[in-house]
Scaffold this motif. Structure first.
Motif, PDB file in Angstrom:
ATOM      1  N   ILE A  74       0.852  -1.185   0.000  1.00  0.00           N
ATOM      2  CA  ILE A  74       0.000   0.000   0.000  1.00  0.00           C
ATOM      3  C   ILE A  74       0.891   1.239   0.000  1.00  0.00           C
ATOM      4  N   GLN A  75       0.500   2.268  -0.790  1.00  0.00           N
ATOM      5  CA  GLN A  75       1.243   3.523  -0.815  1.00  0.00           C
ATOM      6  C   GLN A  75       0.705   4.474   0.248  1.00  0.00           C
ATOM      7  N   TYR A  76       1.615   5.055   1.006  1.00  0.00           N
ATOM      8  CA  TYR A  76       1.287   6.025   2.046  1.00  0.00           C
ATOM      9  C   TYR A  76       1.864   7.376   1.646  1.00  0.00           C
ATOM     10  N   THR A  77       1.105   8.425   1.835  1.00  0.00           N
ATOM     11  CA  THR A  77       1.567   9.784   1.576  1.00  0.00           C
ATOM     12  C   THR A  77       1.933  10.409   2.913  1.00  0.00           C
ATOM     13  N   VAL A  78       3.138  10.935   2.997  1.00  0.00           N
ATOM     14  CA  VAL A  78       3.641  11.525   4.224  1.00  0.00           C
ATOM     15  C   VAL A  78       3.857  13.017   3.983  1.00  0.00           C
ATOM     16  N   LEU A  79       3.174  13.837   4.787  1.00  0.00           N
ATOM     17  CA  LEU A  79       3.344  15.286   4.716  1.00  0.00           C
ATOM     18  C   LEU A  79       4.192  15.724   5.900  1.00  0.00           C
ATOM     19  N   LYS A  88       6.705  19.427   2.880  1.00  0.00           N
ATOM     20  CA  LYS A  88       7.330  18.431   2.005  1.00  0.00           C
ATOM     21  C   LYS A  88       6.396  17.236   1.913  1.00  0.00           C
ATOM     22  N   VAL A  89       6.282  16.671   0.718  1.00  0.00           N
ATOM     23  CA  VAL A  89       5.375  15.547   0.477  1.00  0.00           C
ATOM     24  C   VAL A  89       6.193  14.365  -0.038  1.00  0.00           C
ATOM     25  N   TYR A  90       6.005  13.226   0.602  1.00  0.00           N
ATOM     26  CA  TYR A  90       6.690  11.993   0.210  1.00  0.00           C
ATOM     27  C   TYR A  90       5.653  10.891   0.023  1.00  0.00           C
ATOM     28  N   THR A  91       6.005   9.914  -0.790  1.00  0.00           N
ATOM     29  CA  THR A  91       5.181   8.719  -0.943  1.00  0.00           C
ATOM     30  C   THR A  91       6.063   7.506  -0.709  1.00  0.00           C
ATOM     31  N   PHE A  92       5.609   6.636   0.202  1.00  0.00           N
ATOM     32  CA  PHE A  92       6.361   5.427   0.528  1.00  0.00           C
ATOM     33  C   PHE A  92       5.437   4.226   0.509  1.00  0.00           C
ATOM     34  N   LEU A  93       5.987   3.075   0.150  1.00  0.00           N
ATOM     35  CA  LEU A  93       5.253   1.823   0.306  1.00  0.00           C
ATOM     36  C   LEU A  93       5.302   1.418   1.774  1.00  0.00           C
ATOM     37  N   GLY A  94       4.356   0.618   2.175  1.00  0.00           N
ATOM     38  CA  GLY A  94       4.253   0.204   3.564  1.00  0.00           C
ATOM     39  C   GLY A  94       5.498  -0.453   4.119  1.00  0.00           C
ATOM     40  N   ASN A  95       6.230  -1.203   3.277  1.00  0.00           N
ATOM     41  CA  ASN A  95       7.418  -1.893   3.773  1.00  0.00           C
ATOM     42  C   ASN A  95       8.616  -0.965   3.944  1.00  0.00           C
ATOM     43  N   GLU A  96       8.510   0.291   3.507  1.00  0.00           N
ATOM     44  CA  GLU A  96       9.620   1.219   3.637  1.00  0.00           C
ATOM     45  C   GLU A  96       9.282   2.480   4.434  1.00  0.00           C
ATOM     46  N   ASN A 100      11.978   5.107   6.455  1.00  0.00           N
ATOM     47  CA  ASN A 100      12.174   6.419   5.842  1.00  0.00           C
ATOM     48  C   ASN A 100      11.688   7.566   6.734  1.00  0.00           C
ATOM     49  N   VAL A 101      10.556   7.402   7.387  1.00  0.00           N
ATOM     50  CA  VAL A 101      10.064   8.446   8.289  1.00  0.00           C
ATOM     51  C   VAL A 101      11.022   8.610   9.472  1.00  0.00           C
ATOM     52  N   MET A 102      11.506   7.514  10.007  1.00  0.00           N
ATOM     53  CA  MET A 102      12.457   7.599  11.119  1.00  0.00           C
ATOM     54  C   MET A 102      13.756   8.268  10.667  1.00  0.00           C
ATOM     55  N   GLY A 103      14.177   8.027   9.420  1.00  0.00           N
ATOM     56  CA  GLY A 103      15.358   8.687   8.874  1.00  0.00           C
ATOM     57  C   GLY A 103      15.162  10.191   8.751  1.00  0.00           C
ATOM     58  N   ILE A 104      13.984  10.596   8.291  1.00  0.00           N
ATOM     59  CA  ILE A 104      13.659  12.030   8.187  1.00  0.00           C
ATOM     60  C   ILE A 104      13.654  12.664   9.571  1.00  0.00           C
ATOM     61  N   ILE A 112      10.987  20.038  12.140  1.00  0.00           N
ATOM     62  CA  ILE A 112       9.656  19.533  11.807  1.00  0.00           C
ATOM     63  C   ILE A 112       8.654  19.891  12.901  1.00  0.00           C
ATOM     64  N   GLU A 113       7.552  20.498  12.484  1.00  0.00           N
ATOM     65  CA  GLU A 113       6.467  20.820  13.416  1.00  0.00           C
ATOM     66  C   GLU A 113       5.576  19.607  13.633  1.00  0.00           C
ATOM     67  N   LYS A 114       5.176  18.960  12.520  1.00  0.00           N
ATOM     68  CA  LYS A 114       4.359  17.760  12.622  1.00  0.00           C
ATOM     69  C   LYS A 114       4.466  16.952  11.342  1.00  0.00           C
ATOM     70  N   ILE A 115       4.048  15.702  11.440  1.00  0.00           N
ATOM     71  CA  ILE A 115       4.030  14.764  10.312  1.00  0.00           C
ATOM     72  C   ILE A 115       2.614  14.216  10.214  1.00  0.00           C
ATOM     73  N   ALA A 116       2.076  14.208   9.004  1.00  0.00           N
ATOM     74  CA  ALA A 116       0.748  13.638   8.778  1.00  0.00           C
ATOM     75  C   ALA A 116       0.887  12.509   7.758  1.00  0.00           C
ATOM     76  N   ILE A 117       0.296  11.369   8.065  1.00  0.00           N
ATOM     77  CA  ILE A 117       0.387  10.199   7.193  1.00  0.00           C
ATOM     78  C   ILE A 117      -1.008   9.869   6.678  1.00  0.00           C
ATOM     79  N   TYR A 118      -1.113   9.797   5.357  1.00  0.00           N
ATOM     80  CA  TYR A 118      -2.377   9.503   4.685  1.00  0.00           C
ATOM     81  C   TYR A 118      -2.238   8.239   3.863  1.00  0.00           C
ATOM     82  N   VAL A 119      -3.363   7.609   3.598  1.00  0.00           N
ATOM     83  CA  VAL A 119      -3.378   6.460   2.699  1.00  0.00           C
ATOM     84  C   VAL A 119      -4.654   6.522   1.868  1.00  0.00           C
ATOM     85  N   ARG A 120      -4.570   6.044   0.644  1.00  0.00           N
ATOM     86  CA  ARG A 120      -5.747   5.980  -0.208  1.00  0.00           C
ATOM     87  C   ARG A 120      -6.456   4.671   0.082  1.00  0.00           C
TER      88      ARG A 120
END
Length: 144
Positions: A74-79, A88-96, A100-104, A112-120
């Motif tokens: 599944i693709q997740y969108t990370v704001l 900044k907008v990123y797209t990651f698959l669930g297995n990564e 990647n978020v921990m690296g950021i 970073i003020e906050k991180i929002a994670i969305y999924v379709r």
């Protein structure tokens, strides 16, 4: 309009009460748009079960920063909302996503003020907010 599915999301680990004291533990892999109380669960043996979301109890993850369990395909969108007003907008698959978020967070956590994670959602084809993480929640993960 309410989201439905009794608060379940794709990838949630649940215990499904099928009645008469019997329960099935597994992962939600599909939520049906035609019935916002219906989903598909895969148990630990790989068997599929059509479930009624109302009779599921979530099993929250015990470690890590996420309150959900990402599904690998599944693709997740990370704001990433930064204090200086940049987004900044990123797209990651669930297995990564977690790596990647921990690296950021490790590299830029103090900016970073906050991180929002969305999924379709597969059922509705709409983006759903899975989790919002404020800096005070991930402060321990970066070297600021």
């Amino acid at each position: 309009m309410a989201r439905g599915w009794y608060g379940l999301y794709l990838g949630d680990r649940v215990v499904y009460d099928i009645g008469t004291g019997r329960k099935i533990e597994g992962t939600i892999v599909k939520l049906f748009v035609s019935d916002r109380n219906k989903g598909l669960l895969i148990d630990d043996d790989g068997k599929e079960h059509t479930i009624v979301c109302e009779f599921c109890a979530k099993i929250p993850p015990t470690n890590g920063i996420f309150k959900f369990r990402p599904l690998s395909d599944i693709q997740y969108t990370v704001l990433i909302y930064e204090f200086d007003g940049y987004l900044k907008v990123y797209t990651f698959l669930g297995n990564e996503i977690e790596k990647n978020v921990m690296g950021i967070i490790s590299d830029f956590g103090d900016e970073i003020e906050k991180i929002a994670i969305y999924v379709r959602e597969t059922a509705s084809n709409l983006n759903s907010l899975y989790q919002e993480i404020n800096q005070n929640e991930f402060i321990e993960f970066y070297k600021g």
